[in-house]
Scaffold this motif. Structure first.
Motif, PDB file in Angstrom:
ATOM      1  N   ARG A 144      72.625  47.328  42.885  1.00 38.45           N
ATOM      2  CA  ARG A 144      72.159  47.502  44.263  1.00 38.45           C
ATOM      3  C   ARG A 144      71.886  48.964  44.576  1.00 38.45           C
ATOM      4  N   CYS A 145      72.683  49.866  44.013  1.00 39.89           N
ATOM      5  CA  CYS A 145      72.499  51.298  44.278  1.00 39.89           C
ATOM      6  C   CYS A 145      71.215  51.851  43.666  1.00 39.89           C
ATOM      7  N   VAL A 146      70.761  51.259  42.573  1.00 40.40           N
ATOM      8  CA  VAL A 146      69.546  51.765  41.924  1.00 40.40           C
ATOM      9  C   VAL A 146      68.323  50.919  42.261  1.00 40.40           C
ATOM     10  N   GLY A 147      68.469  49.993  43.213  1.00 44.38           N
ATOM     11  CA  GLY A 147      67.323  49.219  43.668  1.00 44.38           C
ATOM     12  C   GLY A 147      67.014  48.000  42.850  1.00 44.38           C
TER      13      GLY A 147
ATOM     14  N   SER B 143      70.354  56.736  30.956  1.00 44.93           N
ATOM     15  CA  SER B 143      69.736  55.406  30.934  1.00 44.93           C
ATOM     16  C   SER B 143      69.714  54.800  32.335  1.00 44.93           C
ATOM     17  N   VAL B 144      70.803  54.958  33.098  1.00 48.85           N
ATOM     18  CA  VAL B 144      70.853  54.418  34.456  1.00 48.85           C
ATOM     19  C   VAL B 144      69.899  55.183  35.369  1.00 48.85           C
ATOM     20  N   ALA B 145      69.875  56.510  35.231  1.00 48.41           N
ATOM     21  CA  ALA B 145      68.929  57.315  36.008  1.00 48.41           C
ATOM     22  C   ALA B 145      67.494  56.904  35.691  1.00 48.41           C
ATOM     23  N   GLY B 146      67.232  56.594  34.421  1.00 51.29           N
ATOM     24  CA  GLY B 146      65.901  56.153  34.030  1.00 51.29           C
ATOM     25  C   GLY B 146      65.516  54.832  34.654  1.00 51.29           C
ATOM     26  N   VAL B 147      66.490  53.923  34.774  1.00 51.44           N
ATOM     27  CA  VAL B 147      66.210  52.633  35.420  1.00 51.44           C
ATOM     28  C   VAL B 147      65.801  52.848  36.872  1.00 51.44           C
ATOM     29  N   ARG B 148      66.539  53.695  37.582  1.00 51.18           N
ATOM     30  CA  ARG B 148      66.177  53.944  38.977  1.00 51.18           C
ATOM     31  C   ARG B 148      64.750  54.476  39.079  1.00 51.18           C
ATOM     32  N   ARG B 149      64.396  55.400  38.194  1.00 47.20           N
ATOM     33  CA  ARG B 149      63.048  55.968  38.250  1.00 47.20           C
ATOM     34  C   ARG B 149      61.998  54.909  37.929  1.00 47.20           C
TER      35      ARG B 149
END
Length: 522
Positions: free
Chosen positions: A147-150, A445-451
């Motif tokens: 939910r935090c990364v959309g 990897s998590v930052a990449g998912v958000r982007r």
């Protein structure tokens, strides 16, 4: 150790149960030279390109063990892991001992899909395997983080590799690399490292009674990782250069057979055989535990940090082989996430548009614009460009597996993105907030998912697996520096993030009333 010059190109592997079913082969379609499995290679002697371990699964020596049904195979692998976990004797090769896999938990529960050990020159087959119980890791559904990364709830998963014996994914590859080292009679091993490789190599070497040498760059290693290599007894050589300089030197040493040094960086093709099993575990856990979300076990996306690019290369090889065996009908898409301060793949793939080109029916063979890559490396050297990122595990300028990564992107319809250090540390803290702490590189990897969700590349309702490569205590300086806003040694003079998720320690006097007020008590 076997002399790397002892056998001519084109000779098929001989000896052991694997026989001619297992060999090494150059990935360059214009060369495609074959080499026996007991030859020690870091590159193709004929053309200088990388090599694969390849299998003829239809060969009589392998055909009996080749899986015919993915669900049945993964169920069997899960049962092996359970049996191994409850054994009283550890599945560890003792110094000078015969070894064994103790029921085959972890990496070796999938041994039919990495059967190079059957070609052991001494015919030991399973007795040649070196294992310390690696590969018993966790796939965690991360609804709050999603939910935090959309992302839609229920379809974001974290494949956490921090539970491996040395605390990172490297153990998956080292068990296979050391098995091959033992097969060829190696007594001295070496690697260049930004940290995790050194810790893993030192652990396995100590259990096998091998001499271990670790090359690290000046000030280019997280202290948590260095402490492991020191504790396990490896000799650490601090070289006046970065990781790329260290790797160049250790390769020079290992490639001279007179030195008798076995190289265990991911340029070693056997390392990648072990790392394939990370994807086998993902498929197993999705199919057995989350069939209501992913009935066939295959996610829509695999997202992984990009450093030396061994993981993405291994993952693609796993899916290529599963597809060729008819065990899967579709392959997930791949996202490789670079740190902005070490974005060589991003630049070569997105800016320069260098692509892998498959030729013929074999997807493991192909070509790419080698001259363009060489020219880019020459430009980087001329400009004195060096990798620079808080995510030390992926602080690499010249990723040795670049050609295989290009192949992986081709076969998995992949994308490459970069995220900056601030973004990496914010997402590291976010991952930790939901109970799955990781080292900085993992959080890429998590930052990449958000982007990728933000740009519409990943749909919020797709099933996504982020690979978290290492434990949070691998780089405690970065973690403490983020939360306390104090620069630790591993942080150096890199930019500090704003601390959106910082959990600062509270300074309180020893007065009981002050302490209770700080705790929110009356």
């Amino acid at each position: 150790m076997s002399d790397p010059a002892a056998t001519n190109p084109g000779t098929r592997a001989a000896g052991g149960g694997g026989g001619g079913a297992v060999r090494q082969r150059c990935i360059n379609a214009a060369c495609a030279a074959d080499y026996p499995v007991d030859r020690v290679l870091t590159a193709c002697p004929a053309c200088g390109e990388l090599v694969d371990v390849v299998y003829e699964f239809g060969h009589p020596s392998l055909a009996g063990g080749v899986p015919r049904d993915l669900s049945a195979f993964l169920n069997h692998a899960a049962e092996r892991s359970v049996r191994s976990a409850v054994r009283s004797d550890p599945a560890v090769v003792a110094r000078g001992g015969a070894g064994g896999i103790g029921g085959g938990g972890g990496v070796w529960s999938f041994r039919e899909l990495l059967p190079f050990y059957l070609a052991d020159p001494q015919g030991r087959t399973e007795g040649a395997i070196v294992t310390v119980g690696e590969g018993r890791t966790m796939l965690q559904r991360a609804d709050e983080l999603a939910r935090c990364v959309g992302h839609s709830s229920g379809r974001l998963f974290l494949q956490y590799e921090g539970f491996n014996p040395s605390g990172s994914f490297k153990d998956n590859g080292m068990t296979a690399g050391f098995t091959h080292a033992r097969m060829v009679g190696a007594s001295t091993v070496a690697c260049a490292s930004t940290g995790n490789t050194s810790a893993s190599l030192a652990l396995y070497a100590s259990r096998c009674g091998m001499r271990a040498f670790v090359f690290i760059g000046e000030g280019k290693i997280a202290m948590g990782k260095l402490s492991q290599a020191l504790d396990y007894g490896a000799t650490t050589l601090q070289i006046g250069g970065d990781f790329d300089a260290c790797l160049a030197r250790v390769r020079q040493i290992a490639e001279d057979p007179a030195n008798g040094v076995y190289l265990l960086n991911s340029v070693n093709p056997f390392r990648l055989e072990g790392q394939k099993t990370i994807m086998f575990r993902v498929l197993r856990d999705l199919m057995l535990d989350h069939a209501h979300v992913v009935p066939d076990g295959v996610p829509d996306w695999i997202v992984v940090p990009g450093g030396n690019l061994g993981n993405c290369s291994a993952f693609a090889k796993a899916f290529i082989e599963l597809r060729s065996l008819g065990l899967i009908r579709r392959v997930p898409r791949l996202a490789v996430v670079n740190a902005a301060g070490a974005r060589t793949l991003d630049r070569i793939y997105n800016d320069m548009r260098v692509r892998w080109s498959s030729t013929g029916a074999d997807p493991l063979l192909g070509s790419y614009d080698r001259e363009a890559v060489r020219a880019e490396y020459a430009r980087m050297d001329s400009a004195n460009e060096r990798a620079r990122t808080i995510a030390s595990a992926i602080e690499i300028n010249r990723p040795v597996n670049l050609p295989k990564a290009l192949r992986a992107l081709h076969e998995m319809n992949g994308v490459v993105v970069s995220v900056d250090d601030r973004c990496i540390l914010e997402h590291k803290a976010l991952v930790g907030r939901f109970g799955c702490g990781c080292e900085p590189a993992s959080a890429a990897s998590v930052a990449g998912v958000r982007r990728l969700i933000g740009t519409g590349v990943i749909s919020p309702d797709e099933t996504v697996v982020c690979v978290l490569t290492g434990h949070q205590l691998k780089d405690p300086d970065a973690t403490v520096g983020y939360h306390s806003m104090v620069r630790g040694k591993s942080v150096g003079d890199l930019a500090i993030p704003t601390g959106s998720f910082a959990n600062r320690p509270l300074r309180v006097s020893e007065d009981l009333g002050d302490i209770k007020r700080a705790m929110g008590l009356r």
